[in-house]
Design a protein around this motif. Structure first.
Motif, PDB file in Angstrom:
ATOM      1  N   PHE A 189       1.104  -0.906   0.137  1.00 45.29           N
ATOM      2  CA  PHE A 189      -0.083   0.269  -0.066  1.00 45.29           C
ATOM      3  C   PHE A 189       0.817   1.200   0.368  1.00 45.29           C
ATOM      4  CE2 PHE A 189      -2.964  -3.053   2.258  1.00 45.29           C
ATOM      5  CZ  PHE A 189      -4.027  -3.449   1.145  1.00 45.29           C
ATOM      6  N   GLY A 190       1.115   1.536  -1.458  1.00 42.85           N
ATOM      7  CA  GLY A 190       1.978   3.183  -1.109  1.00 42.85           C
ATOM      8  C   GLY A 190       1.577   4.404   0.139  1.00 42.85           C
ATOM      9  N   PHE A 191      -0.221   4.207   0.410  1.00 40.83           N
ATOM     10  CA  PHE A 191      -0.339   5.358   0.471  1.00 40.83           C
ATOM     11  C   PHE A 191       0.197   5.187   2.304  1.00 40.83           C
ATOM     12  CE2 PHE A 191      -3.801   2.895   1.551  1.00 40.83           C
ATOM     13  CZ  PHE A 191      -3.778   2.874   2.240  1.00 40.83           C
ATOM     14  N   LEU A 192       0.787   3.648   2.506  1.00 39.49           N
ATOM     15  CA  LEU A 192       1.321   4.003   4.376  1.00 39.49           C
ATOM     16  C   LEU A 192       2.682   3.553   3.677  1.00 39.49           C
ATOM     17  CD1 LEU A 192      -0.255   0.575   5.088  1.00 39.49           C
ATOM     18  CD2 LEU A 192      -0.770   2.330   5.814  1.00 39.49           C
ATOM     19  N   LYS A 235       7.096   4.928   9.181  1.00 37.38           N
ATOM     20  CA  LYS A 235       7.832   4.579   7.996  1.00 37.38           C
ATOM     21  C   LYS A 235       8.955   3.675   8.364  1.00 37.38           C
ATOM     22  CE  LYS A 235       9.892   4.512   3.753  1.00 37.38           C
ATOM     23  NZ  LYS A 235      10.172   5.718   2.550  1.00 37.38           N
ATOM     24  N   ARG A 236       9.358   3.674   9.263  1.00 31.07           N
ATOM     25  CA  ARG A 236      10.375   2.607   9.754  1.00 31.07           C
ATOM     26  C   ARG A 236       9.448   1.748  10.305  1.00 31.07           C
ATOM     27  NH1 ARG A 236      13.645   7.738   9.956  1.00 31.07           N
ATOM     28  NH2 ARG A 236      13.460   8.125  12.311  1.00 31.07           N
ATOM     29  N   LEU A 237       8.662   2.246  11.571  1.00 34.95           N
ATOM     30  CA  LEU A 237       7.963   0.906  11.881  1.00 34.95           C
ATOM     31  C   LEU A 237       7.453   0.279  10.762  1.00 34.95           C
ATOM     32  CD1 LEU A 237       6.922   2.956  15.030  1.00 34.95           C
ATOM     33  CD2 LEU A 237       8.504   1.382  14.779  1.00 34.95           C
ATOM     34  N   LEU A 238       6.939   0.476  10.077  1.00 35.62           N
ATOM     35  CA  LEU A 238       6.106  -0.308   9.200  1.00 35.62           C
ATOM     36  C   LEU A 238       6.665  -0.972   8.132  1.00 35.62           C
ATOM     37  CD1 LEU A 238       3.581   2.447   7.766  1.00 35.62           C
ATOM     38  CD2 LEU A 238       3.374   0.469   9.217  1.00 35.62           C
ATOM     39  N   ASP A 259       9.620  -6.841   7.623  1.00 34.02           N
ATOM     40  CA  ASP A 259      10.173  -7.731   7.593  1.00 34.02           C
ATOM     41  C   ASP A 259      10.039  -9.033   8.776  1.00 34.02           C
ATOM     42  OD1 ASP A 259      12.027  -6.265   5.758  1.00 34.02           O
ATOM     43  OD2 ASP A 259      12.853  -5.404   6.842  1.00 34.02           O
ATOM     44  N   LEU A 260       9.023  -8.642   9.825  1.00 34.33           N
ATOM     45  CA  LEU A 260       9.079  -9.271  10.750  1.00 34.33           C
ATOM     46  C   LEU A 260       7.914 -10.105  10.832  1.00 34.33           C
ATOM     47  CD1 LEU A 260       9.132  -7.244  13.653  1.00 34.33           C
ATOM     48  CD2 LEU A 260      11.000  -8.891  13.674  1.00 34.33           C
ATOM     49  N   ILE A 261       7.375  -9.766   9.615  1.00 30.62           N
ATOM     50  CA  ILE A 261       5.954 -10.604   8.976  1.00 30.62           C
ATOM     51  C   ILE A 261       6.772 -11.507   7.674  1.00 30.62           C
ATOM     52  CG2 ILE A 261       4.323 -10.459   7.882  1.00 30.62           C
ATOM     53  CD1 ILE A 261       3.038  -7.382   9.334  1.00 30.62           C
ATOM     54  N   ALA A 262       7.256 -11.394   6.797  1.00 26.06           N
ATOM     55  CA  ALA A 262       8.326 -12.022   6.329  1.00 26.06           C
ATOM     56  C   ALA A 262       8.767 -13.520   6.730  1.00 26.06           C
ATOM     57  CB  ALA A 262       8.980 -10.957   5.319  1.00 26.06           C
TER      58      ALA A 262
END
Length: 157
Positions: free
Chosen positions: A69-72, A81-84, A89-92
């Motif tokens: 999602f680009g808007f995020l 943005k760094r947290l996202l 990466d943690l989800i991956a």
């Protein structure tokens, strides 16, 4: 090490897609020119596509060209943005581990069955889930240290 890993993934993805192309081309030529279809061609092409998808998924993740999602990504402050990105990466990492584990369980339960077209054990083809999951975990482990070194990629807002 990461560039070498990306080259390996690119080679594995390209090789898988080449196998699909070569098998489909050969099968078509055999069927329409010689009226002698290859019984195993559809099976090999299908599983070659699955392997290619697994390697390609990891390559897209490493190159940051996956669907998102680009808007995020572009509509929030740099800290968010760094947290996202860290969450991504943690989800991956978790997804790769679950994919590898569930693929392993699947191979244990159904891997002994022989594929009807090739006669090979299905574990050869079903291992794509395990390999894809392990590759994704390795890729996430390459990505995670950047969050703790302050090194970020992309456009800061």
């Amino acid at each position: 090490m990461k560039p070498l890993y990306k080259k390996f993934l690119a080679l594995a993805t390209g090789s898988s897609l080449f196998v699909v192309f070569a098998v489909v081309l050969t099968s078509s030529l055999m069927r329409y020119l010689f009226n002698a279809p290859l019984q195993w061609s559809e099976e090999v092409a299908k599983y070659g596509m699955i392997y290619g998808t697994m390697f390609g998924m990891v390559l897209c993740y490493l190159d940051d060209i996956h669907i998102k999602f680009g808007f995020l990504e572009y509509g929030v402050p740099a800290f968010i943005k760094r947290l996202l990105n860290l969450a991504l990466d943690l989800i991956a990492l978790g997804t790769g581990a679950v994919l590898a584990w569930s693929g392993y369980q699947f191979v244990l339960k159904r891997g002994g069955i022989d594929a009807p077209g090739t006669g090979l054990p299905m574990s050869v083809f079903q291992s794509a889930m395990v390999i894809g999951g392990v590759c994704l975990v390795i890729a996430a482990l390459f990505q995670l240290p950047a969050h703790f070194k302050g090194k970020q990629t992309g456009i800061e807002v």
